[in-house]
Design an enzyme around this catalytic site. Sequence first.
Site, PDB file in Angstrom:
ATOM      1  N   SER A  61       0.819  -1.212   0.000  1.00 51.97           N
ATOM      2  CA  SER A  61       0.000   0.000   0.000  1.00 51.97           C
ATOM      3  C   SER A  61       0.855   1.266   0.000  1.00 51.97           C
ATOM      4  CB  SER A  61      -0.906   0.019   1.229  1.00 51.97           C
ATOM      5  OG  SER A  61      -1.689  -1.154   1.284  1.00 51.97           O
TER       6      SER A  61
HETATM    7  N1  SAH Z   1      -0.615  -4.774   3.859  1.00 53.41           N
HETATM    8  C1  SAH Z   1      -0.072  -5.274   2.620  1.00 53.41           C
HETATM    9  C2  SAH Z   1      -1.075  -5.074   1.520  1.00 53.41           C
HETATM   10  C3  SAH Z   1      -1.059  -6.200   0.580  1.00 53.41           C
HETATM   11  S1  SAH Z   1      -2.334  -6.135  -0.654  1.00 53.41           S
HETATM   12  C4  SAH Z   1       1.225  -4.561   2.290  1.00 53.41           C
HETATM   13  O1  SAH Z   1       1.342  -3.362   2.602  1.00 53.41           O
HETATM   14  O2  SAH Z   1       2.106  -5.169   1.691  1.00 53.41           O
HETATM   15  C5  SAH Z   1      -3.604  -7.086   0.107  1.00 53.41           C
HETATM   16  C6  SAH Z   1      -3.281  -8.522   0.396  1.00 53.41           C
HETATM   17  O3  SAH Z   1      -4.488  -9.144   0.828  1.00 53.41           O
HETATM   18  C7  SAH Z   1      -2.800  -9.324  -0.808  1.00 53.41           C
HETATM   19  O4  SAH Z   1      -1.539  -9.870  -0.529  1.00 53.41           O
HETATM   20  C8  SAH Z   1      -3.870 -10.402  -0.976  1.00 53.41           C
HETATM   21  O5  SAH Z   1      -3.360 -11.650  -1.395  1.00 53.41           O
HETATM   22  C9  SAH Z   1      -4.444 -10.503   0.432  1.00 53.41           C
HETATM   23  N2  SAH Z   1      -5.786 -11.061   0.549  1.00 53.41           N
HETATM   24  C10 SAH Z   1      -6.854 -10.909  -0.270  1.00 53.41           C
HETATM   25  N3  SAH Z   1      -7.919 -11.590   0.201  1.00 53.41           N
HETATM   26  C11 SAH Z   1      -7.506 -12.199   1.360  1.00 53.41           C
HETATM   27  C12 SAH Z   1      -8.148 -13.043   2.321  1.00 53.41           C
HETATM   28  N4  SAH Z   1      -9.431 -13.421   2.223  1.00 53.41           N
HETATM   29  N5  SAH Z   1      -7.418 -13.468   3.374  1.00 53.41           N
HETATM   30  C13 SAH Z   1      -6.117 -13.113   3.524  1.00 53.41           C
HETATM   31  N6  SAH Z   1      -5.462 -12.333   2.652  1.00 53.41           N
HETATM   32  C14 SAH Z   1      -6.150 -11.864   1.583  1.00 53.41           C
END
Ligand code: SAH
Length: 217
Positions: A61
């Site tokens: 993000s």
């Molecule tokens: N906080 C992270 C954001 C990653 S993007 C950072 O700053 O790096 C959001 C993430 O949510 C992705 O890696 C995606 O695979 C995950 N995601 C999507 N649906 C999900 C679910 N139901 N359970 C766990 N993770 C999930």
Amino acid sequence: MDFSSARKSMVEYQLQARGIQDADVLRVMGKVPRHLFLPEELWNYAYEDHPLSIGWGQTISQPYMVAIMTELLNVRPSDKVLEVGTGSGYQTAILAELAHYVVSIERIKELAEGAEQRLKDLGYSNIKVICGDGSLGYPKEAPYDAIIVTAGSPEVPDSLKKQLNEGGRLVIPVGGTNLQVLLKIIKKKDDYLIEKHTSCIFVPLIGSEGWKRMADN
Ligand code: SAH
């Protein structure tokens, strides 16, 4: 590249200048080496004002979004926090700097394993990374003082609301797949207070209580 001064400028011009005031949030974002959560070829972009690709169609993000969500979460040193969407593990590290203990769930195995190793290498010992569907929360360790979802959901998952402690906070982007609004839900006895904050764009939360299926998944 001087990462420490890039980080200082990020805090000053992207966070403070836009109204982030929580001194603890500003301090930890000035401390955690964000570039180490990215592949080496992206290190020079790590402190810029936008999200970046971390593979598997997912993103780390934008720094401002991490700051605003963390500020809304009001993390205290004694808190147990649940994060849904570990991704790179950057937000997880920010939370671990502020909380007593963080459980973080990621559905993509490679990302979960990568983040777990990275966080361990950085010396964090108060984080548990789980691979699974975080739209259902993680009941085994509930209740939580704070829950943060870093993926966009069509609605607020009931399971997450139920896993909040009395006075617990849930911060989650809710809306369509292309645009969401950041909601903060506070558990008050048998009721929930809902605050609407900024609009935002997150990758979709895919799971039983999120989006059931995406075209490319
Ligand atoms: N906080 C992270 C954001 C990653 S993007 C950072 O700053 O790096 C959001 C993430 O949510 C992705 O890696 C995606 O695979 C995950 N995601 C999507 N649906 C999900 C679910 N139901 N359970 C766990 N993770 C999930």
